[in-house]
Design an enzyme around this catalytic site. Structure first.
Site, PDB file in Angstrom:
ATOM      1  N   MET A  36       8.107 -38.848  13.823  1.00 54.31           N
ATOM      2  CA  MET A  36       8.668 -39.381  15.069  1.00 54.31           C
ATOM      3  C   MET A  36       8.113 -40.794  15.305  1.00 54.31           C
ATOM      4  SD  MET A  36       9.297 -36.208  17.586  1.00 54.31           S
ATOM      5  CE  MET A  36       7.665 -36.004  18.218  1.00 54.31           C
ATOM      6  N   MET A  83      -6.129 -36.830  13.643  1.00 54.71           N
ATOM      7  CA  MET A  83      -5.250 -37.973  13.919  1.00 54.71           C
ATOM      8  C   MET A  83      -3.949 -37.494  14.530  1.00 54.71           C
ATOM      9  SD  MET A  83      -5.817 -40.972  11.401  1.00 54.71           S
ATOM     10  CE  MET A  83      -7.468 -41.468  10.951  1.00 54.71           C
ATOM     11  N   LYS A  85      -2.048 -30.119  10.933  1.00 56.81           N
ATOM     12  CA  LYS A  85      -2.465 -30.183  12.342  1.00 56.81           C
ATOM     13  C   LYS A  85      -1.506 -29.354  13.194  1.00 56.81           C
ATOM     14  CE  LYS A  85      -1.948 -33.668  15.254  1.00 56.81           C
ATOM     15  NZ  LYS A  85      -1.354 -32.993  16.430  1.00 56.81           N
ATOM     16  N   ASP A  86      -0.212 -29.471  12.865  1.00 58.28           N
ATOM     17  CA  ASP A  86       0.799 -28.652  13.545  1.00 58.28           C
ATOM     18  C   ASP A  86       1.050 -27.422  12.669  1.00 58.28           C
ATOM     19  OD1 ASP A  86       1.518 -30.477  15.807  1.00 58.28           O
ATOM     20  OD2 ASP A  86       1.902 -31.808  14.125  1.00 58.28           O
ATOM     21  N   ALA A 139       5.320 -43.944  15.485  1.00 56.41           N
ATOM     22  CA  ALA A 139       3.931 -44.129  15.931  1.00 56.41           C
ATOM     23  C   ALA A 139       3.006 -43.727  14.786  1.00 56.41           C
ATOM     24  CB  ALA A 139       3.640 -43.340  17.197  1.00 56.41           C
ATOM     25  N   GLY A 179      -2.815 -40.553   9.099  1.00 58.02           N
ATOM     26  CA  GLY A 179      -2.436 -39.186   8.734  1.00 58.02           C
ATOM     27  C   GLY A 179      -1.058 -39.179   8.091  1.00 58.02           C
ATOM     28  N   HIS A 180      -0.101 -39.896   8.711  1.00 56.39           N
ATOM     29  CA  HIS A 180       1.239 -39.976   8.121  1.00 56.39           C
ATOM     30  C   HIS A 180       1.171 -40.650   6.743  1.00 56.39           C
ATOM     31  CE1 HIS A 180       2.476 -40.064  12.520  1.00 56.39           C
ATOM     32  NE2 HIS A 180       3.202 -39.072  12.049  1.00 56.39           N
ATOM     33  N   GLN A 217       3.981 -25.180  13.495  1.00 59.76           N
ATOM     34  CA  GLN A 217       5.234 -25.844  13.101  1.00 59.76           C
ATOM     35  C   GLN A 217       5.459 -25.691  11.590  1.00 59.76           C
ATOM     36  OE1 GLN A 217       6.679 -29.909  14.399  1.00 59.76           O
ATOM     37  NE2 GLN A 217       5.692 -30.534  12.523  1.00 59.76           N
TER      38      GLN A 217
HETATM   39  O1  PAF Z   1       5.702 -33.233  13.523  1.00 63.24           O
HETATM   40  C1  PAF Z   1       6.531 -34.068  13.924  1.00 63.24           C
HETATM   41  O2  PAF Z   1       6.284 -35.270  13.985  1.00 63.24           O
HETATM   42  C2  PAF Z   1       7.899 -33.580  14.400  1.00 63.24           C
HETATM   43  O3  PAF Z   1       7.807 -32.346  15.000  1.00 63.24           O
HETATM   44  C3  PAF Z   1       8.945 -33.567  13.279  1.00 63.24           C
HETATM   45  C4  PAF Z   1       8.576 -32.587  12.180  1.00 63.24           C
HETATM   46  C5  PAF Z   1       9.097 -34.959  12.689  1.00 63.24           C
HETATM   47  C6  PAF Z   1      10.303 -33.143  13.836  1.00 63.24           C
HETATM   48  O4  PAF Z   1      10.755 -34.009  14.825  1.00 63.24           O
END
Ligand code: PAF
Length: 279
Positions: free
Chosen positions: A29, A184, A149-150, A31, A35-36, A153
């Protein structure tokens, strides 16, 4: 690095790739933080090309205020992506994805969605499922990368892929932390100075809870963590749970054959932070 905002253009590009080209996909998303970038670096190593999507998905926000305040940093995101040699960036608008019908598909994730985050963020996982499924259809990735971290999810996406027979391999990547242990997150940039200073307490407590779990039963560890947070006026504990990694059901009795994880959600002022640790 190619940047596409339209579904048709990104699909055309993907279709034009030589047969057998492996695609690593990192949905985000924006930002973006280190970590990304670590997910992208792993995807780069394991695939021929890497696609990153940047889309602030409206249907996964249960509070309008969070959606409005979500950091939007597209220029610095694009330069970071260039610096790690990302191949393709997909930056659709909400209209492009949802066609003026911004609603979630309803999913059954076999109960994973009702645990932890599901109790506090109504409809959140339907929103995540909706966008991730849509992005998988568009990008057709070979492997897709998500941070641990998620963790809830991540397990829900694994379930969605399995139930819908989507052909992408889900790769869970270790939590990337600041030097002081704070996981992060794009939300960290919105912490006040005071809250940023105290936030590493969350991971410190998780690490101590892991030790306690070796000698105490789950309920004793939970009570210990709850007490630790009562002594911490700047942080408000929303939940601390010890759950089975597969089912995410709260632990009943310790079974040495099962894998457990401790999960935590904490308010640091207005900012909600989550973290977890394998036990
Ligand atoms: O983890 C995230 O940043 C969001 O939940 C994702 C997986 C990009 C879905 O919008």
């Amino acid at each position: 690095m190619l940047v596409f905002a339209k579904i048709k253009s990104v699909q055309q590009k993907i279709k034009s790739l030589k047969k057998g080209t492996s695609i690593g996909f990192v949905p985000t998303m924006g930002a973006l933080h280190k970590g990304h970038l670590s997910l992208i670096e792993q995807a780069k190593k394991e695939n021929d090309i890497v696609v990153v999507s940047i889309f602030i998905n409206p249907t996964q926000f249960n509070k309008q205020e969070d959606l409005v305040n979500y950091p939007k940093t597209i220029d610095s995101d694009l330069s970071l992506l260039k610096s790690v040699y990302c191949d393709i960036v997909f930056t659709p608008s909400a209209e492009e994805i949802y066609n003026n019908n911004i609603i979630s598909q309803l999913f059954n994730f076999d109960g994973l969605e009702h645990q932890m985050e599901g109790k506090f963020r109504d409809g959140h996982f339907d929103g995540v499922g909706t966008i991730v499924k849509r992005l998988f259809e568009i990008v057709t990735p070979t492997k897709s990368y998500f941070g641990e971290k998620d963790f809830q999810q991540l397990q829900i996406i694994r379930k969605m892929v399995e139930k819908n027979q989507i052909h992408t391999k889900i790769i869970g990547c270790e939590i990337y932390r600041e030097d002081d242990g704070l996981a992060m997150s794009s939300r960290n940039s919105r912490l006040t100075k005071e809250h940023r200073a105290i936030a590493p307490f969350i991971y410190k407590t998780l690490k101590k809870a892991k030790k306690e779990f070796g000698i105490k039963n789950a309920q004793e560890v939970i009570s210990w963590v709850e007490n630790e947070f009562k002594k911490q006026p700047l942080l408000e504990l929303e939940y601390f749970e010890i759950a089975d990694e597969e089912t995410l059901h709260p632990i009943k009795n310790k079974d040495p054959k099962q894998k457990y994880r401790a999960f935590i959600a904490v308010f640091a002022g207005k900012i909600r932070l989550i973290d977890n640790i394998s036990l």
